[in-house]
Design an enzyme around this catalytic site. Sequence first.
Site, mmCIF file in Angstrom:
data_model
loop_
_atom_site.group_PDB
_atom_site.id
_atom_site.type_symbol
_atom_site.label_atom_id
_atom_site.label_comp_id
_atom_site.label_asym_id
_atom_site.label_seq_id
_atom_site.Cartn_x
_atom_site.Cartn_y
_atom_site.Cartn_z
ATOM 1 N N TYR A 1 0.980 -1.397 -0.406
ATOM 2 C CA TYR A 1 -0.400 -0.150 -0.075
ATOM 3 C C TYR A 1 0.990 1.311 0.258
ATOM 4 O O TYR A 1 1.767 1.410 1.046
ATOM 5 C CB TYR A 1 -0.641 0.046 1.274
ATOM 6 C CG TYR A 1 -2.496 0.368 0.965
ATOM 7 C CD1 TYR A 1 -3.121 0.388 0.264
ATOM 8 C CD2 TYR A 1 -3.682 -0.879 1.117
ATOM 9 C CE1 TYR A 1 -4.308 1.253 -0.556
ATOM 10 C CE2 TYR A 1 -4.175 -1.279 0.614
ATOM 11 C CZ TYR A 1 -5.143 -0.102 -0.055
ATOM 12 O OH TYR A 1 -6.280 -0.518 -0.712
ATOM 13 N N GLU B 1 -0.166 5.073 -0.485
ATOM 14 C CA GLU B 1 -0.965 5.696 -0.813
ATOM 15 C C GLU B 1 -0.124 7.019 -0.800
ATOM 16 O O GLU B 1 0.705 7.330 0.273
ATOM 17 C CB GLU B 1 -2.415 6.088 0.155
ATOM 18 C CG GLU B 1 -2.924 5.269 -0.514
ATOM 19 C CD GLU B 1 -4.902 5.532 -0.143
ATOM 20 O OE1 GLU B 1 -4.704 6.156 1.431
ATOM 21 O OE2 GLU B 1 -5.721 5.020 0.540
ATOM 22 N N ASP C 1 -4.397 14.198 -26.128
ATOM 23 C CA ASP C 1 -5.420 12.599 -24.638
ATOM 24 C C ASP C 1 -3.989 11.239 -25.535
ATOM 25 O O ASP C 1 -4.448 11.336 -27.522
ATOM 26 C CB ASP C 1 -6.370 12.135 -25.318
ATOM 27 C CG ASP C 1 -7.344 10.275 -25.079
ATOM 28 O OD1 ASP C 1 -5.742 9.998 -25.060
ATOM 29 O OD2 ASP C 1 -7.949 10.529 -24.454
ATOM 30 N N THR D 1 -1.796 6.287 -22.518
ATOM 31 C CA THR D 1 -1.994 4.656 -22.390
ATOM 32 C C THR D 1 -0.364 4.293 -21.934
ATOM 33 O O THR D 1 0.402 4.229 -23.045
ATOM 34 C CB THR D 1 -2.674 4.054 -22.666
ATOM 35 O OG1 THR D 1 -2.601 4.025 -23.921
ATOM 36 C CG2 THR D 1 -4.420 4.402 -22.657
ATOM 37 N N LYS E 1 -1.068 0.243 -25.342
ATOM 38 C CA LYS E 1 -0.847 0.460 -26.216
ATOM 39 C C LYS E 1 0.574 0.115 -27.518
ATOM 40 O O LYS E 1 0.684 -0.367 -27.281
ATOM 41 C CB LYS E 1 -1.683 2.121 -26.629
ATOM 42 C CG LYS E 1 -3.052 1.324 -26.344
ATOM 43 C CD LYS E 1 -4.303 2.277 -26.505
ATOM 44 C CE LYS E 1 -5.481 2.350 -25.698
ATOM 45 N NZ LYS E 1 -5.833 3.157 -25.056
ATOM 46 N N ARG F 1 -0.839 -2.873 -18.823
ATOM 47 C CA ARG F 1 -2.183 -2.045 -18.608
ATOM 48 C C ARG F 1 -1.897 -0.925 -17.738
ATOM 49 O O ARG F 1 -1.752 -1.178 -16.381
ATOM 50 C CB ARG F 1 -2.424 -3.162 -18.679
ATOM 51 C CG ARG F 1 -4.530 -2.708 -18.574
ATOM 52 C CD ARG F 1 -5.495 -3.471 -19.324
ATOM 53 N NE ARG F 1 -4.793 -4.183 -19.669
ATOM 54 C CZ ARG F 1 -4.741 -3.957 -21.707
ATOM 55 N NH1 ARG F 1 -5.819 -2.714 -21.237
ATOM 56 N NH2 ARG F 1 -5.049 -5.269 -22.450
#
Length: 432
Positions: free
Chosen positions: A56, A58, A207, A233, A236, A242
């Site tokens: 974790y 955060e 984008d 992203t 791709k 991913r």
Amino acid sequence: MTTNGYDRALAGDPEVAAILAAELERQRTTVQLIASENFTSPAVLAATASVLTNKYSEGYPGRRYYGGNVHADEVESLACERATTLFGAEHANVQPHSGASANLAAYLALVEPGETILAMRLDQGGHLTHGSPVSITGKTYRFVSYGVTPAADDGSGERIDLDLVRDLAHRERPRLVVAGTTAYSRVIDPRPFREIADEVGALFMFDAAHPAGLIAGGAHPSPVGIADVVTLTTHKTLRGPRGGAILCSGDRARAIDGAVFPGLQGGPLEHVVAAKAVAFSEAARPEFKQYAGQVVRNAAALAAALAAEGFRLVAGGTENHQVLVDLRTFDPELTGKAAQEVLDRAGITCNRNQIPDDPRSPFVTSGLRLGTPAETTAGMGEQEMAVVGSLLARVLRGRDDPTVVEDVREEVRDLCGAFDPYGAWSRSESPA
Ligand code: DSN
């Protein structure tokens, strides 16, 4: 079951092991033409499957809400450093779980709910997060949409309609202008969008979900330093795990970081962040430049083969990694859905897609979207793309004849046997 790392790594769970082995086999023995997919390197797979999935984290490096983050900090700092170097950006946030999360975070940072955003409509080649009414983006902000110019017989139409973008910008006075697409086969020049945004005092977001790898590899113009914010992203054309990322100037870093966490997400996926770091390093190598250029050349070869078979290509062809095919000239009765399904049976994996002004619904469609990032990684070149184009046409012509479909399936299997992205790895290495 094939012999591969999953048998050993998942010995205690043969059900899941069998599914993963079958998926590996599918990826190795069928042609992957989904424009938004790729084959990551074994190094990216290894990082994605690492023990960082247990952690974790955060917050951000040096500012976490949990203890034990020394190595999460190291890997995330490294990923940010590599991303900024690769793209020449001042700041990177590598925590977005996806491109959609990256876009949402950018909107959250730059636009107040109810304010106007100018972006491309989904059925013209845009993305769900560019204001589709079924997306939270369309429910939260007031989207005004542009599209492409009408189709022209000489192939010069179906380009982003910059006159319309300018008219709408002047009329609607958006807070943000968005450039970026998911089904568009031409280069997107960021400069006219910047000019239009400046004319009306708007911010500009690019984008780059689809062309990120082409930009990193120098095959497409970079919007970094031109747009206020660039979202992308990593899975791709960039060929990483991913996920998503955001690039911006130093003065927007605080707003972007706050929008990603705590604005939108909780704990980051540090195992994926580690894999992003690996991918950014891979994309900085000279071979990746060669790869990006080959992706584009392969798409052009595929487009030429399809045009020779009687398909109409949206926008008259391609300058990037994808080809958008209008099936109606080939066969007016053939829908995108039917074509995708029979191609799947023949081992050619692609997705149906609406074409601009498609008379059919998004579930049925009159088009197919094809892309070359994955098979270029596997080593296919222009010659193989010509073969794939003719196999695709053969299946669609003979779609009611099971023998044709079976014959093509066998030819596809043979072709893929010579271009196996995970051959050596799947025989010898464990993914864990
Ligand atoms: N970006 C979409 C695609 O191109 O497949 C998925 O959201």
